[in-house]
Design a protein around this motif. Sequence first.
Motif, PDB file in Angstrom:
ATOM      1  N   PRO A 285       6.769   1.826   5.936  1.00 19.02           N
ATOM      2  CA  PRO A 285       5.523   1.301   5.369  1.00 19.02           C
ATOM      3  C   PRO A 285       4.302   1.608   6.237  1.00 19.02           C
ATOM      4  O   PRO A 285       3.244   1.942   5.729  1.00 19.02           O
ATOM      5  CB  PRO A 285       5.753  -0.211   5.274  1.00 19.02           C
ATOM      6  N   ARG A 286       4.495   1.567   7.569  1.00 21.96           N
ATOM      7  CA  ARG A 286       3.338   1.801   8.434  1.00 21.96           C
ATOM      8  C   ARG A 286       2.858   3.244   8.337  1.00 21.96           C
ATOM      9  O   ARG A 286       1.673   3.519   8.320  1.00 21.96           O
ATOM     10  CB  ARG A 286       3.685   1.470   9.899  1.00 21.96           C
ATOM     11  N   GLU A 287       3.841   4.170   8.262  1.00 26.02           N
ATOM     12  CA  GLU A 287       3.472   5.588   8.154  1.00 26.02           C
ATOM     13  C   GLU A 287       2.690   5.832   6.862  1.00 26.02           C
ATOM     14  O   GLU A 287       1.673   6.516   6.849  1.00 26.02           O
ATOM     15  CB  GLU A 287       4.727   6.466   8.180  1.00 26.02           C
ATOM     16  N   LEU A 288       3.201   5.239   5.765  1.00 36.58           N
ATOM     17  CA  LEU A 288       2.540   5.447   4.474  1.00 36.58           C
ATOM     18  C   LEU A 288       1.121   4.885   4.487  1.00 36.58           C
ATOM     19  O   LEU A 288       0.166   5.550   4.084  1.00 36.58           O
ATOM     20  CB  LEU A 288       3.352   4.794   3.354  1.00 36.58           C
ATOM     21  N   LEU A 289       0.978   3.660   4.972  1.00 34.41           N
ATOM     22  CA  LEU A 289      -0.349   3.043   4.989  1.00 34.41           C
ATOM     23  C   LEU A 289      -1.297   3.821   5.906  1.00 34.41           C
ATOM     24  O   LEU A 289      -2.483   3.962   5.604  1.00 34.41           O
ATOM     25  CB  LEU A 289      -0.258   1.573   5.419  1.00 34.41           C
ATOM     26  N   ALA A 290      -0.765   4.369   6.995  1.00 34.36           N
ATOM     27  CA  ALA A 290      -1.603   5.162   7.898  1.00 34.36           C
ATOM     28  C   ALA A 290      -2.089   6.421   7.187  1.00 34.36           C
ATOM     29  O   ALA A 290      -3.241   6.813   7.300  1.00 34.36           O
ATOM     30  CB  ALA A 290      -0.817   5.537   9.155  1.00 34.36           C
ATOM     31  N   ARG A 291      -1.172   7.069   6.439  1.00 31.62           N
ATOM     32  CA  ARG A 291      -1.539   8.305   5.735  1.00 31.62           C
ATOM     33  C   ARG A 291      -2.590   8.020   4.654  1.00 31.62           C
ATOM     34  O   ARG A 291      -3.537   8.770   4.459  1.00 31.62           O
ATOM     35  CB  ARG A 291      -0.287   8.923   5.108  1.00 31.62           C
ATOM     36  N   ILE A 292      -2.407   6.901   3.950  1.00 29.81           N
ATOM     37  CA  ILE A 292      -3.380   6.516   2.930  1.00 29.81           C
ATOM     38  C   ILE A 292      -4.738   6.271   3.595  1.00 29.81           C
ATOM     39  O   ILE A 292      -5.773   6.713   3.111  1.00 29.81           O
ATOM     40  CB  ILE A 292      -2.907   5.255   2.168  1.00 29.81           C
ATOM     41  N   GLY A 293      -4.697   5.591   4.736  1.00 30.91           N
ATOM     42  CA  GLY A 293      -5.938   5.316   5.469  1.00 30.91           C
ATOM     43  C   GLY A 293      -6.636   6.601   5.876  1.00 30.91           C
ATOM     44  O   GLY A 293      -7.857   6.715   5.795  1.00 30.91           O
TER      45      GLY A 293
END
Length: 226
Positions: free
Chosen positions: A105-113
Amino acid sequence: MKILVVEDEAMLREGLVDLLEGAGHEVISTADGLLAEQAATAEPFDLILLDLCLPGLSGIEVCRRVKKVRPAQPILMLTAKGSEDDKVSGLEAGADDYVTKPFGPRELLARIGSIYRRLEASPVSAEDLSADGCLLHLGRCEIERDGEAQALTAREVGILRWLHRHRNRAVSRAELLENVWGSRGDLQTRTVDMTIAKLRQKIERDAAKPRIVITVTGVGYAWGDC
Ligand code: CA
């Protein structure tokens, strides 16, 4: 943000919806490629998370069709581990970035950011340039040559912006990958060459003798002095 999630694995889809809603986003989800295309061409989303292997219509095809109608639509692909070809075809179809499954989840949210920040950083106001008889309307992702308009993809606009901004020097493929693709080094430089070949077909008078985006042997590319 308003996000469209396209994923046919129910567990993953539900997990993504929970995660994104939990982060404060408005989420619409579908498991089907054709439904995704309909939804995304009917209205713009701030972001589309797109699985590649889907029933109805493949993710690559969804990406291509959506980008044709909405060149500036941000799309983040979900690719399977180790499938370099998927990444390259997805990026060629116009996707803005990708995450490799399985992802946390952290990787995905970072990429979205990071996609979001890149969009914020690119000016939305019109930037009109003229080069070798071609009008480049970067703000609205469009070019005009001999009275004929053609759409540019967000990536093509990114390349033109970068080369024009650094027009006093040559720019390497690695620099383009890093700054236009925002890549982390696992993409190949041929991705740059293929994208530039397509861009030249649109903007150059003669793509075989480019004058706007020129090749600098041994270095990469440069804004032509035209
Ligand atoms: Ca799938």
